[in-house]
Design a protein around this motif. Structure first.
Motif, short mmCIF file in Angstrom:
data_model
loop_
_atom_site.label_atom_id
_atom_site.label_comp_id
_atom_site.label_asym_id
_atom_site.label_seq_id
_atom_site.Cartn_x
_atom_site.Cartn_y
_atom_site.Cartn_z
N GLU A 164 0.64 -1.02 0.15
CA GLU A 164 -0.33 0.04 0.15
C GLU A 164 0.95 1.67 0.01
OE1 GLU A 164 -3.50 -1.53 2.47
OE2 GLU A 164 -2.01 -0.12 3.60
N SER A 165 1.99 1.22 1.26
CA SER A 165 2.68 2.17 0.86
C SER A 165 3.15 2.83 0.56
CB SER A 165 2.62 2.75 3.07
OG SER A 165 1.97 2.59 3.02
N ILE B 255 5.30 3.54 -2.42
CA ILE B 255 5.43 3.73 -3.51
C ILE B 255 6.35 3.72 -4.38
CG2 ILE B 255 5.06 6.24 -5.24
CD1 ILE B 255 3.00 7.31 -2.41
N LEU C 55 10.26 8.71 4.44
CA LEU C 55 9.00 9.94 5.40
C LEU C 55 8.11 10.68 4.12
CD1 LEU C 55 8.86 11.18 8.02
CD2 LEU C 55 10.49 13.27 7.08
N SER C 56 8.79 10.55 3.01
CA SER C 56 7.72 11.18 2.49
C SER C 56 5.96 10.18 2.28
CB SER C 56 7.57 11.60 1.49
OG SER C 56 8.58 10.97 0.32
N GLU C 57 6.45 8.90 1.64
CA GLU C 57 5.42 8.11 1.51
C GLU C 57 4.96 8.51 2.70
OE1 GLU C 57 8.32 5.23 -1.15
OE2 GLU C 57 8.10 4.56 1.12
N PHE C 58 5.48 7.66 3.98
CA PHE C 58 4.69 7.87 5.38
C PHE C 58 3.60 9.10 5.46
CE2 PHE C 58 4.37 8.52 9.51
CZ PHE C 58 4.33 7.76 10.59
N GLN C 59 4.53 10.14 5.23
CA GLN C 59 3.52 11.59 5.39
C GLN C 59 2.32 11.47 4.18
OE1 GLN C 59 6.75 14.93 5.56
NE2 GLN C 59 6.30 14.52 7.74
N HIS C 60 2.56 10.90 3.00
CA HIS C 60 1.18 10.84 1.87
C HIS C 60 0.29 9.74 2.95
CE1 HIS C 60 0.10 10.13 -2.15
NE2 HIS C 60 0.03 8.64 -1.27
N VAL C 61 0.51 9.06 3.54
CA VAL C 61 -0.43 7.87 4.18
C VAL C 61 -0.80 8.40 5.17
CG1 VAL C 61 -0.75 6.00 4.77
CG2 VAL C 61 0.97 5.89 3.25
N ILE C 62 0.04 8.97 5.82
CA ILE C 62 -0.73 9.40 7.07
C ILE C 62 -1.45 11.24 7.17
CG2 ILE C 62 -0.29 11.37 9.10
CD1 ILE C 62 0.19 8.41 9.86
N SER C 63 -0.85 11.38 5.53
CA SER C 63 -2.31 12.34 5.54
C SER C 63 -3.77 12.59 5.05
CB SER C 63 -0.87 13.40 4.32
OG SER C 63 -1.22 12.83 3.38
N ARG C 64 -3.40 10.79 4.73
CA ARG C 64 -5.28 10.19 4.06
C ARG C 64 -5.70 10.02 5.61
NH1 ARG C 64 -2.56 12.17 0.09
NH2 ARG C 64 -2.81 11.52 -1.46
N SER C 65 -5.20 10.00 6.16
CA SER C 65 -6.00 8.77 7.30
C SER C 65 -6.51 10.33 8.19
CB SER C 65 -4.41 8.42 8.67
OG SER C 65 -5.70 8.19 10.13
#
Lengths: 191, 934
Positions: free
Chosen positions: A159-160, A162, A170-180
């Motif tokens: 999923e995460s 990318i 970090l940016s992948e992480f933030q991408h996911v988190i920002s959707r949460s």
């Protein structure tokens, strides 16, 4: 003693308000809580700003006691060379990041650092495994089996991750988190 | 020895390299010839834009920026970021102990590096730094002194280095520089304003802040000479004061939020989901407070102060028959007697057009307040829904991150209670397992027929329950009407309706839950069904109750005509008789003796008030018995019981969030419905919410454990709001119906004597406004105008809807595009990197075995880590720039790296160039960070 412990200078308070997401009351409360952790003789203002409190003592706070990431949190926020103690300013940083007013960006940044167990800047499979273990608790009955763990981590990377390099940065992480929708409301610690 | 360990490490690392790289196909062309090129052309190729950038002095100045901080920061290395910057840029600082630290620091830095991408100042600096770092030295040499100084000023503006500007600078402030300093000051202010968003440790932030503040203070005064100076200083001072005031005001505001600490305490024990109920309760309290202010301020208080006093007219007097019992508690408890004939109910109000010396138009005010109660509630609910929706815009496309969300966001950091934490562990584990199973068996369905049959059966059973409960209520209400005609009825018979409704509300939800177990739904879906069913139950009960009440009202309305005649004749006979007997004027008939109608509005109002009060009592008693006594029992009997009570059967009760929220919502529905006929109802509700806040807070903290099936707070908020909106709409319907279709009672209430309640508006317009207003009103009320208006609105909604759909589609397409671009970029970059490494190995392996291997792997490692860390930022352009720059640069630096060791080869490039380019590979931040420690 009571009066001397809780009076930070005005300038310092203003600066702390400038630098954190905390209000004046919260800073004072944090200072009080921090002072309570100090030994009796160093409970005045000057000492409390200088002295560091060891991680073990910080972890006795009820707010952190039940948190599976408590050691990681202390480690990430510590500025001591050995990463094993917190000064008052680190303490303020911690509660600033975990406060209501903190922005999602800074919250997710620190969440990433907390989850990055080996401090190498990416979440690799080992980090994810440790993360799952933290989330499922120490008890035998709640632990996931090896195959389940493998499946889970694969799904998460699917999923995460990318750019498909096998780790989450970090940016992948933030991408996911920002959707949460829930992250900012749950990534919060209140004194 | 440090160097030897260093080599060993890199060689070891090099072995792991191919595995990481082997994923990408490695084309042999494209990079190889670059290696053969002379260094100069190679470098030019690398930096295609160099030529265009070089002439501009500004660009050079900015490119030069990073140098200065690194030099200054050499001194202060406590802070990590500084350490990193210094480490990455420093050229000579490779002392052993530094090297040991470097690796650890660099690890931390990876995260920060990407973080900093999002931030303007760091971003720009880094980007340029990467490309320009190898030219730094040369440029630094060629700069003249005054340019150097200028640059330094600019450096200060951008860099966050902890130095105070030279005093020599401020002396030579020229006119042209003023603007620049002004700019700098503004930038510093920007830094001050945004500093809390930076993920730095406090020491660093303090330093930067102090430096920025000192700068601002120093130059603020110097700015603006003569006239402007004072004004500027004054402006700045006011600005500072204003900021301070704003901060104090914010502090004050947070202090003023009621129950903040209480809720936070609960939040820290039970997690955010339980707290969400209390926040909802607080919100509801606020709304009710406003409604209360509206109704009390505009209706009840004017009536009490200026209206006719109690006992002056029949509607404000207790009838003779009820007089002796009117003060009994049992009567008052039923809201009869004195309470019924008070300003709390509709019937008490007089139909005088104006009251008191203010000429306050009470009937008009009554009607308008009734309307505005609904208007305000609608507005507030919709506004908060909209703001909630805005907050969670990302929710829509979050479906594809189920696992990641579970992983990264499922822990509720507020949990401070070990038991809660254990619960949370268990629930997280189950949710992990569930989702794994879901994923594995998403397309596998076992025995679909049985499941279907069971689901149909369950729904059938539940519909039966709903119908049964509806009928029961109808039956009971009917029976209560008969009871009300009888004289001495017992307490149970009087309160049968309320008791039955409360019992149904208490026992049906568990029954539904039992039945729902048949259906075998996923718990999340199951919970939605459950909520929907309870909602349907409550709604059904409420509406049955309303229908039965409506029957009652119609009955009363039918009798009204007869009573009206009786009243009329009584009064007529009374006064006529007195006229006939003596010429002495008889005292007017005592208002208590006048026969009067049943006043259906007050009856309806009383029903709602009773329902509300009984609901309050049931809620409180349930909490007291079900939660508190149970907790006491479990806690204290556990010492002398055969099994573990705490872990076993009774255990502690959970805090039922959804049930409580639904209860609150329905209570609010009753308030909305009843407030028109019982203005005092809102006051009761305010009291209820207030006590409920304290009582439930106490009960939760003392005797509850959190719900296992947790409703996430932010997601559910809008769900609750949606239910509230639905209930608001549904409670609006009956009130609107009664206002529009039923004639008001002839002898009670502010609208008595009118044909319909809304006639009061027409009356006011005709009597109190100039005629043209009434004409305009007449036109507006014309159906010929209303129907087109509605049509227009419908069309507007349709149009907006389609526009938003189109935008959403465009949005998703753009996102896809970005994703595709990013991936393509990524692949091409890594291909280049791989190719570089590969061809290098091929070409130089034989000649410079040790050195080349060492350097290549180093570079390879770096490129690999670069590649891993490469952020996928929104600014596509930026990403492109960086990646193309880096992707191309790599071979160049590799050329350098391998050409350096054997002396003779260096002749290929002009010495100056080589000089400038030989150094950076180890020092430039983009690639230099892979510098291994041991």
């Amino acid at each position: 003693m009571g009066s001397s412990t809780s009076h930070l200078s005005k300038e310092l308070l203003t600066e702390y308000q400038e630098l954190t997401f905390l209000t004046k009351q919260e800073i004072l409360l944090a200072h009080k809580r921090f002072s309570d952790l100090l030994p009796q003789e160093s409970r005045n203002v000057e000492d409390s700003l200088r002295v560091r409190v060891s991680t073990e003592q910080i972890l006795t706070l009820p707010e952190l006691k039940a948190n599976p990431f408590r050691e990681r949190i202390c480690r990430v926020f510590s500025t001591a060379p050995e990463r094993d103690s917190l000064s008052f300013e680190d303490f303020l940083d911690l509660f600033s990041v975990f406060s209501d007013a903190a922005t999602p960006e800074i919250k997710s940044h620190y969440a990433f650092r907390i989850f990055d167990f080996d401090d190498d800047g990416t979440l690799n499979k080992e980090d994810l495994k440790q993360l799952v273990n933290c989330l499922t608790g120490e008890g035998q009955d709640t632990q996931l089996s090896t195959s389940e763990m493998k499946q889970l981590i694969e799904n998460i990377l699917e999923e995460s991750d990318i750019d498909r390099d096998g780790t989450i940065n970090l940016s992948e992480f933030q991408h996911v988190i920002s959707r949460s929708p829930d992250f900012t409301s749950s990534f919060k610690i209140v004194l | 020895m440090a160097p030897s360990t260093h080599w060993v490490y890199t060689i070891g690392n090099w072995r792991t390299l191919p595995s990481a790289m082997s994923r990408f196909p490695i084309p042999e062309h494209g990079v190889g010839w670059c290696l053969l090129c002379p260094l100069l052309s190679c470098a030019d190729l690398v930096d295609g834009k160099r030529a265009s950038r070089k002439p501009s002095p500004e660009a050079e100045a900015t490119r030069d920026k990073p140098r200065s901080p690194s030099n200054r920061k050499k001194r202060t290395q406590e802070s990590r970021r500084e350490g990193k910057e210094g480490g990455s840029r420093e050229i000579k600082a490779s002392t052993p102990q530094r090297k040991n630290n470097v690796r650890r620091k660099q690890r931390e830095v990876f995260g920060e590096e990407e973080w900093s991408k999002a931030e303007k100042p760091w971003n720009g600096k880094r980007k340029r730094d990467r490309k320009a770092s190898h030219r730094e030295q040369e440029e630094a040499k060629s700069k003249e002194k005054h340019i150097q100084r200028k640059k330094e000023k600019q450096l200060k503006k951008h860099s966050s280095s902890p130095s105070v500007p030279n005093s020599s600078d401020e002396e030579s402030i020229a006119e042209e520089e003023m603007a620049r300093i002004m700019e700098q000051v503004e930038e510093k202010k920007q830094v001050i304003a945004t500093i809390r968003n930076k993920p730095w440790p406090m020491v660093k932030k303090l330093e930067v802040l102090r430096e920025a503040q000192a700068f601002v203070e120093k130059f603020e005064g110097a700015l603006g000479k003569g006239k402007g100076k004072k004004f500027y200083a004054y402006k700045m001072m006011m600005n500072k004061k204003w900021i301070k005031f704003k901060r104090d005001f914010n502090n004050f505001k947070t202090q003023c939020i009621p129950w903040e600490m209480k809720i936070k305490e609960i939040e820290s024990h039970f997690g955010s989901s339980v707290a969400s109920y209390f926040i909802f309760l607080r919100w509801m309290y606020g709304v009710n407070l406003v409604l209360f202010g509206l109704i009390f301020g505009l209706v009840i208080i004017p009536e009490v102060l200026m209206g006719m006093p109690y006992g002056s007219i029949p509607r404000k007097t207790i009838p003779r028959a009820e007089e002796e019992k009117a003060m009994d508690f049992s009567v008052l408890w039923d809201f009869e007697g004195y309470i019924k004939y008070s300003a709390l109910f509709y019937g008490y109000y007089n139909n005088q057009r104006t009251i008191g010396w203010l000429k306050y138009r009470l009937p008009m005010a009554y009607f308008m307040v009734g309307v505005s109660v609904f208007g305000y509630s609608l507005m507030v609910v919709i506004r908060s829904m909209a703001s909630n929706a805005q907050e969670s815009t990302g929710e829509g496309n979050g479906d594809n991150f189920t696992f990641s969300f579970k992983m990264f966001t499922s822990w509720d950091y507020l949990i401070g209670n070990p038991e809660t934490a254990d619960n949370k562990y268990a629930s997280i584990t189950t949710s992990f397992k569930e989702s794994i199973v879901d994923e594995q068996e998403s397309n596998k369905e076992e025995n679909i027929h049985l499941t279907r049959f069971l689901r149909v059966l369950a729904n059938f059973l539940i519909i039966c329950c709903l119908c049964g409960s509806g009928y029961l209520i109808y039956f009971v209400v009917k029976r209560s009407q008969e009871f009300s005609k009888m004289q001495n009825v017992s307490w149970y018979e009087r309160n049968e309706v309320e008791i039955v409704m409360s019992l149904l509300g208490m026992f049906c939800p568990p029954l539904f839950e039992t039945i729902a177990a048949l259906e075998n739904y996923h718990p999340r879906i199951g919970l939605k069904w459950q909520l929907g069913r309870i909602f349907a139950l409550f709604l059904g009960n409420l509406y049955t109750f309303l229908l039965a009440l409506m029957d009652d009202v119609h009955l009363k309305l039918a009798n009204e005509e007869a009573i009206k005649n009786i009243t009329h004749w009584t009064l007529f006979n009374y006064y006529n008789a007195s006229m006939w007997n003596e010429s002495v004027t008889r005292p007017p008939l005592h208002p208590a003796d006048v026969p009067r109608g049943s006043c259906w509005e007050t009856t309806v109002g009383i029903e709602f008030v009773r329902l509300t009060v009984s609901d309050i009592l049931v809620t409180f008693i349930t909490i007291l018995l079900g939660d508190f006594l149970r907790a006491c029992f479990v806690r204290f009997m556990n010492y002398c019981w055969c099994w573990d009570l705490e872990a076993g059967f009774p255990s502690y009760s959970e805090f039922d969030i959804s049930g409580n929220v639904l209860g609150l919502i329905f209570n609010q529905g009753m308030i909305w419905m009843g407030s028109f006929y019982a203005p005092g109802l809102v006051g009761i509700n305010v009291l209820r919410l207030l006590t409920s806040m304290y009582f439930q807070c106490w009960a939760v903290m003392s005797s509850n454990v959190p719900h296992e099936r947790v409703f996430k707070a932010s997601k559910s908020n809008n769900f609750y709001m949606g239910l509230l909106l639905l209930v608001l709409f549904l409670s609006l319907l009956p009130v609107a119906y009664t206002i529009m279709t039923l004639p008001p009672s002839f002898d009670c209430g502010p609208f008595s004597g009118k044909n319909r309640m809304y006639d009061v508006i027409q009356e006011t317009i005709e009597n109190d406004f100039p005629t043209f207003v009434s004409k305009i009103f007449g036109y507006i009320a014309n159906p010929g105008l209303i129907i087109p208006a509605i049509l227009l609105m419908a069309l507007a909604i349709y149009y907006l809807n389609s526009v938003s759909k189109g935008l959403a589609r465009a949005n998703t397409q753009l996102r896809k595009k970005i994703q595709a671009l990013r991936e393509a970029e990524k692949t091409s970059k890594s291909i280049k990197a791989n190719a570089a490494v590969k061809s290098l190995q091929d070409t130089f392996a034989n000649n410079f075995k040790n050195m080349s291997q060492l350097q290549t792997t180093e570079e390879g490692n770096k490129s690999k880590s670069d590649h891993q860390n490469h952020p996928k930022k929104k600014e596509e352009g930026d990403t492109k720039n960086i990646s193309s720059g880096r992707g191309m640069m790599l071979p160049a630096s590799l050329c350098l790296a391998v050409t350096k060791p054997p002396g003779p080869r260096s002749g290929v490039a002009p010495p100056g160039k080589t000089q400038s380019q030989l150094q950076p590979p180890r020092s430039s931040p983009g690639r230099g960070k892979g510098n291994p420690g041991q």
